[in-house]
Design an enzyme around this catalytic site. Structure first.
Site, PDB file in Angstrom:
ATOM      1  N   ALA A 103       0.869  -1.176   0.000  1.00  0.00           N
ATOM      2  CA  ALA A 103       0.000   0.000   0.000  1.00  0.00           C
ATOM      3  C   ALA A 103       0.903   1.222   0.000  1.00  0.00           C
ATOM      4  O   ALA A 103       2.066   1.136   0.410  1.00  0.00           O
ATOM      5  CB  ALA A 103      -0.860  -0.013   1.256  1.00  0.00           C
ATOM      6  N   GLY A 133       0.461  -4.886   0.731  1.00  0.00           N
ATOM      7  CA  GLY A 133      -0.693  -4.912  -0.172  1.00  0.00           C
ATOM      8  C   GLY A 133      -0.397  -5.587  -1.508  1.00  0.00           C
ATOM      9  O   GLY A 133      -1.315  -6.090  -2.168  1.00  0.00           O
ATOM     10  N   GLU A 140      -0.786  -9.157  -0.780  1.00  0.00           N
ATOM     11  CA  GLU A 140      -2.224  -9.352  -0.545  1.00  0.00           C
ATOM     12  C   GLU A 140      -2.989  -9.374  -1.865  1.00  0.00           C
ATOM     13  O   GLU A 140      -3.918 -10.160  -2.041  1.00  0.00           O
ATOM     14  CB  GLU A 140      -2.748  -8.246   0.391  1.00  0.00           C
ATOM     15  CG  GLU A 140      -2.197  -8.413   1.817  1.00  0.00           C
ATOM     16  CD  GLU A 140      -2.528  -7.243   2.731  1.00  0.00           C
ATOM     17  OE1 GLU A 140      -2.148  -6.104   2.385  1.00  0.00           O
ATOM     18  OE2 GLU A 140      -3.160  -7.454   3.778  1.00  0.00           O
ATOM     19  N   GLU A 194       4.276  -5.166   7.417  1.00  0.00           N
ATOM     20  CA  GLU A 194       3.530  -4.068   8.061  1.00  0.00           C
ATOM     21  C   GLU A 194       3.960  -3.786   9.488  1.00  0.00           C
ATOM     22  O   GLU A 194       3.885  -2.651   9.955  1.00  0.00           O
ATOM     23  CB  GLU A 194       2.017  -4.351   8.012  1.00  0.00           C
ATOM     24  CG  GLU A 194       1.378  -4.136   6.643  1.00  0.00           C
ATOM     25  CD  GLU A 194       1.496  -5.339   5.709  1.00  0.00           C
ATOM     26  OE1 GLU A 194       2.246  -6.290   6.030  1.00  0.00           O
ATOM     27  OE2 GLU A 194       0.842  -5.321   4.660  1.00  0.00           O
TER      28      GLU A 194
END
Ligand code: COA
Length: 260
Positions: free
Chosen positions: A66, A112, A115, A135
């Protein structure tokens, strides 16, 4: 539609979605997530699209996570909204799609990015790819499905090790863990993804969609996957494709499926 951060190309019923923010290692900012949502919704509805390959621009990253820069101003409520929107509009959307989606992991797939790859139905990695959920180095945990999908794919012990240490693993390790289906050289990455997708695309499209639904049901809490399988199996009998598949078998010819 013109996209700011995606390249879209349709060839032989395969829609190529390339995340195109190379200078930021294809990090998923809000605009990119919104564009992914639109592109995938359109692809699932477009009869010309049989399946999707998602990859990252350049040779360094699939997606490095992200966009961390966008996290700075989030609070508890806006973070919840971001995570919820991303789950429903991108990651769950892909996983529950009616068409096969393959991630061609061409470099870093972190946070992300991993993911996103894990939400896809099949993952192919180049041998130089590195994967991880880092993270906790930011004081966070994965928020786009990582704690759930990594656990399902590699088991609780290894998922907790990867998430708590924030270590990156190599493509070879990911393959050993069952996190990626195949590893190939960077030059062969797209052709391997295409080869697998083309095999799927000659099969009956409604049966492929039913298979995705039934297999996904095996991992859904509170759902009896066997019942979903029975539903999906029986629904196939009302399709033209089923009649065509059986007729083709009996007539010793290749089936010509129409997705009806
Ligand atoms: N969000 C925002 N920007 C990112 C990013 C992310 N997740 N990952 C990389 N970038 C940006 C960098 O800030 C840098 O931008 P700049 O040139 O404007 O400074 C650019 O992409 C290149 O990254 P850089 O860190 O210089 O490359 P590197 O080869 O030294 O390191 C990584 C590569 C992947 C190891 C490193 O970029 C990294 O750790 N990224 C974050 C991974 C992460 O924690 N993801 C989970 C997010 S929840």
């Amino acid at each position: 539609m013109a996209y700011q951060n995606l390249l879209i190309d349709l060839k032989e019923r395969v829609l190529y979605i390339t995340i195109n923010r190379e200078s930021k290692l294809n990090a998923l900012n809000k605009v990119t997530l919104a564009e992914l949502h639109t592109a995938i919704v359109e692809a699932f509805a477009d009869e010309k699209v049989g399946g999707i390959i998602i990859t990252g621009a350049g040779s360094k990253a699939f997606v490095a996570g992200a966009d961390i820069a966008e996290f700075i101003n989030l609070d508890i409520n806006s973070a919840r909204e971001l995570s919820h929107e991303a789950h429903t509009k991108v990651f769950d959307l892909i996983e529950n799609g009616n068409k096969p989606v393959i991630a061609a992991v061409n470099g870093f797939a972190l946070g992300g990015g991993l993911e996103l790859a894990m939400a896809c139905h099949i993952r192919i990695a180049s041998d130089n790819a590195r994967m991880g959920l880092p993270e906790v180095t930011l004081g966070l945990i994965p928020g786009y499905g990582g704690t759930q999908r990594l656990t399902r794919l590699v088991g609780k012990g290894k998922a907790l090790e990867m998430i708590m240490t924030a270590d990156m693993i190599t493509a070879a390790e990911a393959h050993q863990l069952g996190l990626v289906n195949h590893i190939v050289s960077p030059e062969e990455l797209l052709s391997k993804a295409e080869e697998i997708l083309q095999k799927i695309l000659v099969r009956a499209p409604l049966a492929i969609a039913a298979a995705i639904t039934a297999v996904n049901a095996s991992l859904r809490d509170g759902v009896n996957g066997f019942e979903i399988e029975t539903d999906e199996f029986s629904k196939c009998f009302s399709t033209e494709d089923f009649k065509e598949g059986v007729a083709a078998f009996l007539e010793k010819r290749k089936a010509d499926f129409k997705g009806r």
